[in-house]
Design a protein around this motif. Structure first.
Motif, short mmCIF file in Angstrom:
data_model
loop_
_atom_site.label_atom_id
_atom_site.label_comp_id
_atom_site.label_asym_id
_atom_site.label_seq_id
_atom_site.Cartn_x
_atom_site.Cartn_y
_atom_site.Cartn_z
N LEU A 1 6.61 4.43 6.76
CA LEU A 1 5.54 3.58 6.22
C LEU A 1 6.03 2.86 4.97
N HIS A 2 5.99 1.52 4.99
CA HIS A 2 6.54 0.71 3.90
C HIS A 2 5.43 -0.10 3.22
N TYR A 3 5.49 -0.15 1.89
CA TYR A 3 4.56 -1.00 1.14
C TYR A 3 5.10 -2.42 1.09
N ARG A 4 4.26 -3.39 1.49
CA ARG A 4 4.67 -4.80 1.47
C ARG A 4 3.60 -5.62 0.74
N VAL A 5 4.04 -6.54 -0.09
CA VAL A 5 3.15 -7.30 -0.96
C VAL A 5 2.46 -8.45 -0.24
N ALA A 6 3.19 -9.15 0.66
CA ALA A 6 2.69 -10.40 1.24
C ALA A 6 1.39 -10.25 2.05
N PRO A 7 1.26 -9.25 2.93
CA PRO A 7 -0.01 -9.12 3.67
C PRO A 7 -1.09 -8.52 2.78
N SER A 8 -1.69 -9.36 1.95
CA SER A 8 -2.59 -8.87 0.91
C SER A 8 -4.06 -9.01 1.30
N ALA B 1 -2.21 -1.49 -5.23
CA ALA B 1 -2.37 -2.65 -6.09
C ALA B 1 -1.09 -3.03 -6.81
N LYS B 2 -0.25 -2.03 -7.12
CA LYS B 2 0.93 -2.26 -7.95
C LYS B 2 2.17 -1.58 -7.36
N GLY B 3 2.23 -1.48 -6.05
CA GLY B 3 3.37 -0.82 -5.42
C GLY B 3 4.65 -1.63 -5.53
N THR B 4 5.76 -1.00 -5.19
CA THR B 4 7.06 -1.65 -5.20
C THR B 4 7.39 -2.17 -3.81
N GLU B 5 7.73 -3.44 -3.71
CA GLU B 5 8.01 -4.08 -2.42
C GLU B 5 9.03 -3.28 -1.61
N GLY B 6 8.64 -2.92 -0.39
CA GLY B 6 9.53 -2.24 0.52
C GLY B 6 9.59 -0.74 0.36
N GLU B 7 8.95 -0.21 -0.69
CA GLU B 7 9.04 1.23 -0.96
C GLU B 7 8.46 2.04 0.20
N VAL B 8 9.14 3.11 0.57
CA VAL B 8 8.66 3.98 1.65
C VAL B 8 7.59 4.91 1.11
N GLN B 9 6.42 4.93 1.79
CA GLN B 9 5.33 5.81 1.40
C GLN B 9 5.32 7.02 2.33
N ARG B 10 5.42 8.20 1.77
CA ARG B 10 5.51 9.40 2.60
C ARG B 10 4.20 10.16 2.72
N ARG B 11 3.27 9.97 1.78
CA ARG B 11 2.04 10.76 1.85
C ARG B 11 0.79 9.91 1.59
N GLY B 12 0.89 8.91 0.74
CA GLY B 12 -0.33 8.28 0.24
C GLY B 12 -0.87 7.15 1.07
N LEU B 13 -1.12 7.36 2.36
CA LEU B 13 -1.64 6.30 3.20
C LEU B 13 -3.06 5.93 2.80
N ILE B 14 -3.28 4.64 2.53
CA ILE B 14 -4.63 4.09 2.37
C ILE B 14 -4.79 3.05 3.47
N SER B 15 -5.77 3.25 4.34
CA SER B 15 -5.82 2.49 5.58
C SER B 15 -6.63 1.20 5.49
N ALA B 16 -6.95 0.74 4.29
CA ALA B 16 -7.76 -0.47 4.15
C ALA B 16 -6.99 -1.75 4.50
N ASN B 17 -5.66 -1.66 4.54
CA ASN B 17 -4.81 -2.82 4.90
C ASN B 17 -3.50 -2.23 5.42
#
Length: 256
Positions: free
Chosen positions: A116-123, A60-76
């Motif tokens: 795995l990267h967090y991206r805001v646009a595909p919401s 919900a409040k991630g940083t654009e482009g930040e690499v996620q190493r463990r916390g995969l949530i597969s809802a999107n």
């Protein structure tokens, strides 16, 4: 593209997933898109907590482009077919509940090169309300799933490092349940499923303190119950841990 059955993609969500993958053609590039509770739903205190400081904060409040190493949530979540087509194991369908199976999948994929990267646009919008009672049942289920995961892959998890804490917490379960019930009665059960806008900041601060402690405790109860289910010798192990801790406390009192 993985989207949960109670998640509504926003306009152009799919287009943004495709566009980002086109800009990043490397096979290992994966996307975890933004996920918020649907604003058309009443925003319960639990939902507010999850987005602001709980398990949904990462999406919900991630940083654009930040690499996620463990916390995969597969809802999107989207990943290139080329990356996974030769993998021997994808999602582990033996998880006892639909909790943590996506995180476990993400840990294995990252170990095999996924970036795995967090991206805001595909919401997307999560359209199921989280109510007080069913939320803690899900937390307990997540604990059971963590126990399964730790028994399956102890080198990937650190839950077993907390064996003493989990056993001691379980020994005080009745005391905890009584305190929890007193808190609910004091606040009034109906208040926990109201709109968060009906609360003032002091009330929510008390609620957040409850949640921070209760979520961790309920997860420990689930892990303990899961180990009893998956590890035949666990009851004896827990009894030994409890006895050792009792003797340790007696020794401390004698020294004092």
């Amino acid at each position: 593209l993985f989207v949960a059955d109670d998640v509504f993609p926003d306009t152009h969500c799919l287009r943004y997933h495709i566009q980002i993958h086109t800009e990043h053609p490397e096979p290992e590039y994966g996307i975890m898109g933004r996920l918020n509770f649907d604003p058309d739903l009443p925003r319960t205190p639990v939902m507010h907590y999850l987005e602001e400081s709980g398990g949904f904060t990462i999406v919900a409040k991630g940083t654009e482009g930040e690499v996620q190493r463990r916390g995969l949530i597969s809802a999107n979540f989207s990943i290139k077919r080329a990356f996974i087509k030769d993998k021997e194991e994808l999602f582990d369908e033996d998880f006892p509940y639909s909790q943590n199976e996506d995180t476990e999948f993400g840990v294995r994929m990252v170990a095999q090169g996924l970036s795995l990267h967090y991206r805001v646009a595909p919401s997307c919008r999560h359209h199921s309300p989280f109510l007080f009672d069913n939320f803690f049942y899900k937390v307990w289920q997540a604990g059971i799933s963590k126990a399964y995961w730790s028994e399956k892959s102890p080198n990937e998890t650190n839950f077993a490092n907390f064996l003493r804490r989990i056993v001691m917490n379980k020994s005080k379960e009745a005391e905890y349940d009584a305190l929890f019930e007193d808190y609910i009665q004091t606040f009034g059960k109906d208040s926990f499923d109201c709109d968060i806008n009906q609360w003032d900041t002091v009330t929510y601060a008390h609620f957040k303190t409850l949640m921070d402690n209760a979520v961790a405790w309920k997860a420990d109860m689930g892990i303990y119950d899961g180990w009893e289910r998956f590890i035949p010798a666990f009851t004896d192990i827990a009894a030994d841990v409890l006895q050792a801790n009792t003797l340790k406390n007696v020794k401390k009192r004698i020294e004092v």
